[in-house]
Scaffold this active site. Structure first.
Site, PDB file in Angstrom:
ATOM      1  N   GLN A  26       0.822  -1.210   0.000  1.00 30.71           N
ATOM      2  CA  GLN A  26       0.000   0.000   0.000  1.00 30.71           C
ATOM      3  C   GLN A  26       0.856   1.260   0.000  1.00 30.71           C
ATOM      4  OE1 GLN A  26      -2.785   0.091   3.252  1.00 30.71           O
ATOM      5  NE2 GLN A  26      -3.997   1.738   2.368  1.00 30.71           N
ATOM      6  N   ASN A  70     -13.808 -16.561  -0.474  1.00 26.16           N
ATOM      7  CA  ASN A  70     -14.200 -16.059   0.847  1.00 26.16           C
ATOM      8  C   ASN A  70     -14.436 -14.551   0.813  1.00 26.16           C
ATOM      9  OD1 ASN A  70     -12.996 -14.741   3.586  1.00 26.16           O
ATOM     10  ND2 ASN A  70     -14.144 -16.602   4.052  1.00 26.16           N
ATOM     11  N   ARG A  94     -17.849  -9.650   0.767  1.00 22.60           N
ATOM     12  CA  ARG A  94     -17.800  -8.262   0.301  1.00 22.60           C
ATOM     13  C   ARG A  94     -18.664  -7.947  -0.921  1.00 22.60           C
ATOM     14  NH1 ARG A  94     -16.043  -5.800   4.845  1.00 22.60           N
ATOM     15  NH2 ARG A  94     -14.111  -6.752   5.618  1.00 22.60           N
TER      16      ARG A  94
END
Length: 260
Positions: free
Chosen positions: A87, A187, A192
């Protein structure tokens, strides 16, 4: 928000089928892929999914570049621990004039949007002031220890970012590279792509799923929110109550990708 598929395991469906075939036959590694036509590959993967044999899915990975999302969203994203993340650092990247994400609901309420923008502007100004003050402080300390001014300023700015970032909001825009194997993606999508997920990470998940479907439509033919993947909603009384609509939207998505 922009999601890009940077790379993925070559021939992902054949890799999964080959791994699965090894579990159920005495084939040697050298000829494990023999006879795996497109039809046999599809049928084998569908069998693996139907019996819940997902460990073979871990041999295939997808790497995504995600930008234009908030830190609030990335904090949720990295909770999915079986993955790799890189990130943009707020320690090493100065956030003067930072970009920010505005939730649609705030945009729809003029008074809320005005207050939101006012607060962001105030934070932006304060961040700049704090970063400048800390840079000067650290520069002076470094020069006391014998560093020349140019080197001291360079080091001081980086150190200043570390503490100035404490004032930055969750709205601050970030960029992140994410790698997940297929089992982890299953998953991730179940949680989401669900209507109960927050709007921003749901948008990210839906874009990731679209990209996966374009590459491996058989593997991801039943991926998505839990109601799509398993045929039932795990949310109980908190269910969105729109399972039929969610399933219909997913079927339309698959059809659009197939016909593209």
């Amino acid at each position: 928000m922009k999601v890009t598929l940077i790379s993925h395991t070559p021939e992902p469906e054949k890799i999964v089928a080959s791994a699965g075939k090894l579990c159920y036959s005495d084939s040697d590694i050298d000829n494990i892929r023999d006879g795996l036509t497109e039809e046999k590959t599809r049928n084998f993967i569908e069998m693996l999914v139907s019996v819940g044999h997902e460990s073979v899915m871990e041999h295939v990975t997808f790497t995504f570049g995600i930008e234009g999302i908030s830190r609030a969203c990335s904090h949720q994203l990295v909770r999915h621990r079986i993955a790799s993340y890189s990130q943009k650092s707020q320690r090493y990247v100065n956030e003067n004039g930072f970009d920010f994400i505005t939730p649609p609901a705030i945009e729809n309420v003029p008074e809320a949007l005005e207050e939101y923008n006012r607060t962001i502007s105030a934070i932006t100004e304060s961040y700049g002031k704090i970063a400048d003050l800390l840079t000067e402080y650290h520069k002076n300390e470094l020069m006391k220890n014998g560093l020349d001014e140019k080197t001291a300023v360079s080091k001081a700015r980086k150190t200043a970012n570390e503490d100035a970032r404490f004032i930055l909001p969750n709205a601050c825009e970030t960029k992140i590279v994410v790698t997940m194997n297929v089992r982890s993606l299953f998953n991730f999508f179940r949680h989401r792509c669900c209507n109960r997920a927050q709007w921003e990470i749901r948008d990210v998940a839906n874009e990731m799923l679209k990209l996966c479907l374009e590459v491996a439509p058989v593997i991801f033919s039943h991926a998505g929110a839990s109601c799509v993947a398993t045929g039932k909603c795990p949310e109980g009384k908190m269910s969105c109550g729109k399972m039929t609509q969610v399933k219909s939207d997913f079927e339309k998505l698959k059809g659009d990708i197939k016909n593209a």
